[in-house]
Enzyme design. Structure first.
Site, short mmCIF file in Angstrom:
data_model
loop_
_atom_site.label_atom_id
_atom_site.label_comp_id
_atom_site.label_asym_id
_atom_site.label_seq_id
_atom_site.Cartn_x
_atom_site.Cartn_y
_atom_site.Cartn_z
N PRO A 150 0.77 -0.91 0.47
CA PRO A 150 0.04 0.15 0.66
C PRO A 150 0.98 0.90 0.04
O PRO A 150 1.63 1.68 0.84
CB PRO A 150 -1.16 -0.31 1.41
CG PRO A 150 -0.08 -1.22 2.04
CD PRO A 150 0.36 -2.21 1.89
N GLU A 151 0.62 2.31 -0.52
CA GLU A 151 1.50 3.43 -0.66
C GLU A 151 0.18 4.56 -0.17
O GLU A 151 -0.93 4.25 0.49
CB GLU A 151 1.77 3.94 -1.85
CG GLU A 151 2.70 2.37 -2.35
CD GLU A 151 2.93 2.64 -3.95
OE1 GLU A 151 3.31 3.84 -4.51
OE2 GLU A 151 3.22 1.97 -4.98
N LYS A 184 3.10 6.00 4.38
CA LYS A 184 2.63 5.24 4.07
C LYS A 184 1.78 3.76 5.43
O LYS A 184 1.42 3.08 5.65
CB LYS A 184 3.50 4.31 3.53
CG LYS A 184 4.04 4.38 2.07
CD LYS A 184 5.17 3.60 0.98
CE LYS A 184 5.33 3.52 0.36
NZ LYS A 184 6.47 2.67 -0.53
N ARG A 231 14.30 -3.04 -8.18
CA ARG A 231 12.02 -3.26 -7.81
C ARG A 231 12.26 -2.38 -9.56
O ARG A 231 12.47 -2.33 -10.21
CB ARG A 231 12.47 -1.29 -7.47
CG ARG A 231 12.49 -1.39 -6.00
CD ARG A 231 12.31 0.21 -5.67
NE ARG A 231 12.75 0.98 -4.33
CZ ARG A 231 11.76 0.84 -2.61
NH1 ARG A 231 10.49 0.43 -3.99
NH2 ARG A 231 11.93 1.47 -2.17
#
Length: 270
Positions: A2-3, A58, A260
């Protein structure tokens, strides 16, 4: 993971669901998900009223009536569900708060946590190294330009740096770069003034649009939740490897930047 948009969506919904309600019971099934002993946690949390829910980066922050604060970071795989025992997903629950007949379930907290703090420790220790909030009114184009000055590194790496700007992660860094028409591999020191301007406005647009549509996390927060996860099908490049670019028709590519996964269009992102 979640951001900002996901946590802002959770804040919005939970503010309607639990503010003013008393936590009648607490169940801790995984001690590693908290930072104090279960006895202390229950003593300080059970019987307390939730007086406010806020977000920082976050994190989600629950303010209790006794002055203590709960800091939630869902990390990879974490999510929440609010509802009755009958509605609960068939998933392992690490922590459970009961509000009468309804419960707030914290699920998938293998890497995430729900820590107990007083207000001073939270501000001075846990959140002190976070960068500015990109949707705050104080985060202007001028302040963003100041952040860029004399900075080096690839754009994607900077966007996900929580000490530089708080709340942006893997998904929205890619979406922001696509919206701005710049490659995530670009060196931030090589951006011209027009590109910096465009990037700032892309940060604003993408994060606000994703928040409006409930973010990209698919698990509903409560039974009948039609908002959470609404942005998942609106992503232009994230997790879209091999699909046609919605802007130019070329195939979306997947790469890696600082370990990433990164999605982009090599044709219309410069």
């Amino acid at each position: 993971m979640p951001e900002l948009p996901e946590m802002e969506n959770y804040k919005f919904i939970l503010s309607q669901k639990i503010i003013g309600k008393t936590i009648t019971s607490v169940q801790v099934n995984r001690e590693k998900s908290i930072n104090v002993s279960p006895e202390i946690f229950l003593n300080q949390v059970q019987g307390q009223k939730i007086i406010n829910v806020e977000r920082r980066a976050k994190h989600l922050i629950f303010y209790l009536e006794n002055g203590n604060i709960l800091l939630l970071h869902l990390m990879l795989g974490g999510w929440m569900f609010y509802g009755t025992q009958e509605d609960k997903p068939k998933r392992t629950v690490q922590i459970q708060f009961t509000f009468g007949q309804e419960h707030l379930y914290f699920i998938g907290l293998r890497l995430g946590y729900l820590h107990l703090y007083n207000s001073r420790d939270l501000v001075e220790k846990e959140l002190s190294d976070l960068g500015p909030e990109p949707l705050d009114l104080a985060f202007t184009l001028k302040s963003f330009e100041a952040l860029v000055v004399n900075r080096r590194g690839r754009l994607k790496t900077k966007l996900v740096d929580q000490q530089w700007i708080a709340g942006i992660g893997n998904c929205y860094s890619d979406e922001i770069c696509f919206h701005a028409g710049v490659l995530p591999t670009r060196g931030i020191e090589n951006l011209n003034s027009n590109e910096v301007n465009t990037l700032y406005h892309s940060i604003q647009y993408v994060l606000r649009d994703a928040t409006k549509h409930g973010g990209y996390m698919e698990n509903p927060l409560y039974k009948g939740d039609t908002l959470t996860g609404g942005y998942n099908n609106l992503c232009k490049v994230y997790d879209c490897e091999g699909q046609d670019c919605p802007r130019c028709g070329h195939k979306i590519l997947k790469g890696s930047i600082s370990s990433r996964k990164t999605f982009y269009c090599s044709n219309c992102q410069k």
